[in-house]
Scaffold this motif. Structure first.
Motif, mmCIF file in Angstrom:
data_model
loop_
_atom_site.group_PDB
_atom_site.id
_atom_site.type_symbol
_atom_site.label_atom_id
_atom_site.label_comp_id
_atom_site.label_asym_id
_atom_site.label_seq_id
_atom_site.Cartn_x
_atom_site.Cartn_y
_atom_site.Cartn_z
ATOM 1 N N HIS A 117 16.971 54.401 65.068
ATOM 2 C CA HIS A 117 17.220 52.941 65.122
ATOM 3 C C HIS A 117 16.431 52.018 66.184
ATOM 4 O O HIS A 117 16.362 50.697 66.123
ATOM 5 N N LEU A 118 15.928 52.523 67.113
ATOM 6 C CA LEU A 118 15.232 51.951 68.169
ATOM 7 C C LEU A 118 13.928 51.256 67.689
ATOM 8 O O LEU A 118 13.642 50.224 68.221
ATOM 9 N N PRO A 119 13.303 51.752 66.959
ATOM 10 C CA PRO A 119 12.099 50.910 66.245
ATOM 11 C C PRO A 119 12.649 49.520 65.880
ATOM 12 O O PRO A 119 11.747 48.439 65.898
ATOM 13 N N ARG A 120 13.587 49.429 65.363
ATOM 14 C CA ARG A 120 14.193 48.153 65.079
ATOM 15 C C ARG A 120 15.018 47.112 65.992
ATOM 16 O O ARG A 120 15.202 46.045 65.873
ATOM 17 N N PHE A 121 15.261 47.837 67.246
ATOM 18 C CA PHE A 121 15.962 47.368 68.079
ATOM 19 C C PHE A 121 14.928 46.319 68.851
ATOM 20 O O PHE A 121 13.604 46.385 69.076
ATOM 21 N N SER A 122 15.614 44.905 69.187
ATOM 22 C CA SER A 122 14.776 43.776 69.733
ATOM 23 C C SER A 122 15.045 43.866 71.263
ATOM 24 O O SER A 122 16.370 43.512 71.531
ATOM 25 N N TYR A 123 14.391 44.463 72.100
ATOM 26 C CA TYR A 123 14.418 44.534 73.630
ATOM 27 C C TYR A 123 14.478 43.003 74.283
ATOM 28 O O TYR A 123 13.507 42.213 74.025
#
Length: 188
Positions: free
Chosen positions: A61-67
């Motif tokens: 899910h990291l690609p969809r995480f907004s840092y």
């Protein structure tokens, strides 16, 4: 390892599937996230299983995480780990809440907690019954609201509040029994 591992550019490399960056992130977060899992589960093997499943979800899910910042990222990872542990407990039918009873009166002794070592406090928390421990961890340590806990555990919001109150009362009792001379009469 430096804090540069948790900067946006590093997280972006992990999200793009850079295996070296993912390995570094895993190694950097392994110990603190293992401790999160151990707060919910009594057995090291169960905690390791949940940890691995949690990391798989993090990378998935990291690609969809907004840092936004390091704390936001760490909170997101902690929630994934906590959710993995809760799913494990539900699958094993090991999450049991205790029946309603009158909690002990008095405030939880914050001054006593300041005098304790983290390991000693963690040991006391691990002695709580599973239902108490789970709600206590979610509310007091992970920062979930009682409303969020009720949805996660499929219990009422009042049950979450009651379980938390019982956990605090049980911890207070354990503290009084453990060190009555050091802490005095707590809650007075």
């Amino acid at each position: 390892m430096s804090m540069q591992l948790l900067e946006n550019s590093f997280i972006a490399r992990c999200a793009k599937g850079n295996r070296t960056a993912q390995k570094q992130l895993f190694e950097h977060l392994y110990a603190p996230m293992f401790r999160v899992c151990m707060r919910y589960l009594n057995h090291k093997e169960d905690a390791e299983d949940c940890l691995m499943k949690g990391f798989l979800k993090v990378f998935q899910h990291l690609p969809r995480f907004s840092y936004e910042n390091e704390n936001g990222f760490l909170g997101w990872v902690r929630r994934i780990m906590a959710n993995e542990c809760l799913m494990f407990l539900r699958q094993k039918n090991r999450f049991l809440l205790f029946p309603e009873e009158e909690p002990l009166q008095g405030q939880f002794p914050a001054e006593a907690l300041l005098k304790m070592e983290a390991e000693e406090l963690n040991s006391l928390i691990m002695q709580l019954p599973l239902g108490y421990r789970t709600v206590f961890n979610l509310f007091a340590i992970e920062g979930f609201s009682h409303k969020e806990i009720s949805a996660l555990l499929q219990i009422s919001e009042n049950t979450s509040k009651t379980q938390f109150s019982k956990a605090k009362a049980r911890l207070k009792s354990m503290l009084e029994q453990k060190k009555p001379l050091v802490y005095g009469k707590l809650g007075e």
